[in-house]
Write a protein that holds these residues in place. Structure first.
Motif, PDB file in Angstrom:
ATOM      1  N   VAL A 202       0.828  -1.204   0.000  1.00 34.04           N
ATOM      2  CA  VAL A 202       0.000   0.000   0.000  1.00 34.04           C
ATOM      3  C   VAL A 202       0.865   1.257   0.000  1.00 34.04           C
ATOM      4  CG1 VAL A 202      -1.997  -1.096   1.066  1.00 34.04           C
ATOM      5  CG2 VAL A 202      -0.209  -0.158   2.512  1.00 34.04           C
ATOM      6  N   VAL A 205       1.771   2.003  -3.624  1.00 33.61           N
ATOM      7  CA  VAL A 205       0.640   2.610  -4.324  1.00 33.61           C
ATOM      8  C   VAL A 205       0.519   4.086  -3.952  1.00 33.61           C
ATOM      9  CG1 VAL A 205      -1.864   2.584  -4.593  1.00 33.61           C
ATOM     10  CG2 VAL A 205      -0.599   0.437  -4.519  1.00 33.61           C
ATOM     11  N   GLN A 206       0.615   4.375  -2.649  1.00 32.27           N
ATOM     12  CA  GLN A 206       0.529   5.759  -2.210  1.00 32.27           C
ATOM     13  C   GLN A 206       1.680   6.592  -2.773  1.00 32.27           C
ATOM     14  OE1 GLN A 206      -2.046   6.977  -0.472  1.00 32.27           O
ATOM     15  NE2 GLN A 206      -1.190   9.045  -0.593  1.00 32.27           N
ATOM     16  N   ASP A 272      -3.525   3.543  -9.661  1.00 29.47           N
ATOM     17  CA  ASP A 272      -4.780   2.794  -9.679  1.00 29.47           C
ATOM     18  C   ASP A 272      -4.551   1.352 -10.103  1.00 29.47           C
ATOM     19  OD1 ASP A 272      -6.222   4.956  -8.850  1.00 29.47           O
ATOM     20  OD2 ASP A 272      -6.852   5.569 -10.865  1.00 29.47           O
ATOM     21  N   ARG A 275      -2.890  -0.520  -7.305  1.00 31.16           N
ATOM     22  CA  ARG A 275      -3.847  -0.768  -6.236  1.00 31.16           C
ATOM     23  C   ARG A 275      -4.728  -1.970  -6.561  1.00 31.16           C
ATOM     24  NH1 ARG A 275      -7.887   3.955  -5.296  1.00 31.16           N
ATOM     25  NH2 ARG A 275      -8.594   3.146  -7.315  1.00 31.16           N
ATOM     26  N   ASP A 276      -5.121  -2.102  -7.829  1.00 27.20           N
ATOM     27  CA  ASP A 276      -5.889  -3.280  -8.238  1.00 27.20           C
ATOM     28  C   ASP A 276      -5.101  -4.560  -8.001  1.00 27.20           C
ATOM     29  OD1 ASP A 276      -7.790  -1.513  -9.007  1.00 27.20           O
ATOM     30  OD2 ASP A 276      -7.464  -1.731 -11.155  1.00 27.20           O
ATOM     31  N   ASP A 279      -4.780  -4.972  -3.785  1.00 23.77           N
ATOM     32  CA  ASP A 279      -6.007  -5.186  -3.013  1.00 23.77           C
ATOM     33  C   ASP A 279      -6.838  -6.267  -3.685  1.00 23.77           C
ATOM     34  OD1 ASP A 279      -8.338  -5.082  -1.557  1.00 23.77           O
ATOM     35  OD2 ASP A 279      -8.354  -2.890  -1.413  1.00 23.77           O
TER      36      ASP A 279
END
Length: 286
Positions: A202, A205-206, A272, A275-276, A279
């Motif tokens: 995460v 991603v951030q 994005d 993130r897919d 998560d």
């Protein structure tokens, strides 16, 4: 092989084939490729002034035209990409390393003095408008690329600290953490060996999202004269210099503005897509 009458499992959609990731990867790839290429080649020296060729429109000789000093706009955008990425890497790296470390420390002593100190400081930093804070820091410390990196990096700290703490607190409740305690590992060892790997996804991603914001912030600071200083090209300063000629030579603003938009959109879409991938709930819902 499957049993008779049983349907074969449907293969999961590969996240790297998703439109967000592919478009984001392509856009950021163009920016990164241009920045890397500028180290070894540009059509013209980006700081070379040729007054006789000033304000030339785009042509086969000067693909993006020339500015009011006769400098090649395409060459300046290539080197400007290099400077923007350098500021983004420095600022996001600074915020990521320090912010994640503070977030992991806060998760170890959650609801304790250290946790409250770190989180209240993050809330205090986050309460001020980001661009206004960056302007204040660079105005006090002085304009320049290094000061812009520090200013934007400070703005990234609360994002990474709060995110790392939130995910780390969830990880600390897992059974394997208790097993690690039983094995004699202390809190720091558990954080490094077990918590950090579960937080890393995460955080990455951030980081891509914050990278886009860092590029935008650097362009804003340079537009105000507080970021990358002359003679180094900067997209924001190119926009500032182009506003005088908007009515007669609009390409001077269109090309650096498009470069900023492509970079910001590319890193956001790349985030994005990542993130897919990280998560699983998002993958199952699509």
């Amino acid at each position: 092989m499957t049993r008779a009458g049983a349907s074969a499992p449907v293969p999961a959609k590969r996240w790297w084939t998703g439109p967000s990731f592919l478009i984001g990867f392509a856009l950021t790839g163009v920016i990164v490729a241009g920045a890397l290429l500028s180290y070894v080649w540009t059509p013209y020296p980006p700081t070379q002034m040729m007054i006789l060729n000033r304000l030339k429109p785009p042509s086969a000789t000067n693909w993006f035209g020339t500015d009011q000093f006769g400098r090649d706009v395409f060459s300046m955008i290539m080197v400007g990409a290099r400077n923007s990425l350098a500021v983004g890497l420095g600022a996001v790296g600074f915020g990521l390393v320090l912010g994640t470390t503070l977030g992991l420390l806060a998760a170890i002593r959650r609801d304790g003095f250290l946790d409250n100190l770190i989180m209240r400081t993050a809330d205090f930093t986050h309460a001020f408008p980001a661009v206004l804070t960056a302007i204040m820091i660079t105005a006090i410390a002085g304009p320049g690329m290094l000061n812009a990196i520090v200013a934007i990096g400070i703005l990234n700290l609360p994002y990474f600290a709060r995110l790392a703490r939130g995910v780390a607190i969830q990880v600390w409740t897992r059974d394997y953490i208790q097993a690690a305690r039983a094995a004699g590992l202390d809190n720091v060892q558990i954080s490094v060996r077990h918590v950090l790997p579960n937080v890393a996804g995460v955080i990455v991603v951030q980081a891509t999202i914050q990278f886009a914001l860092a590029i935008l912030a650097e362009a804003g600071l340079s537009y105000l004269g507080l970021g990358t200083q002359p003679p180094n090209p900067s997209w924001g300063r190119m926009l500032n210099e182009a506003q005088t000629f908007m009515a007669v030579q609009p390409w001077l603003a269109i090309f650096p503005g498009a470069a900023i938009a492509i970079a910001v959109l590319g890193f956001n879409l790349l985030g994005d897509g990542l993130r897919d991938a990280i998560d699983p709930r998002l993958r199952r819902s699509r």
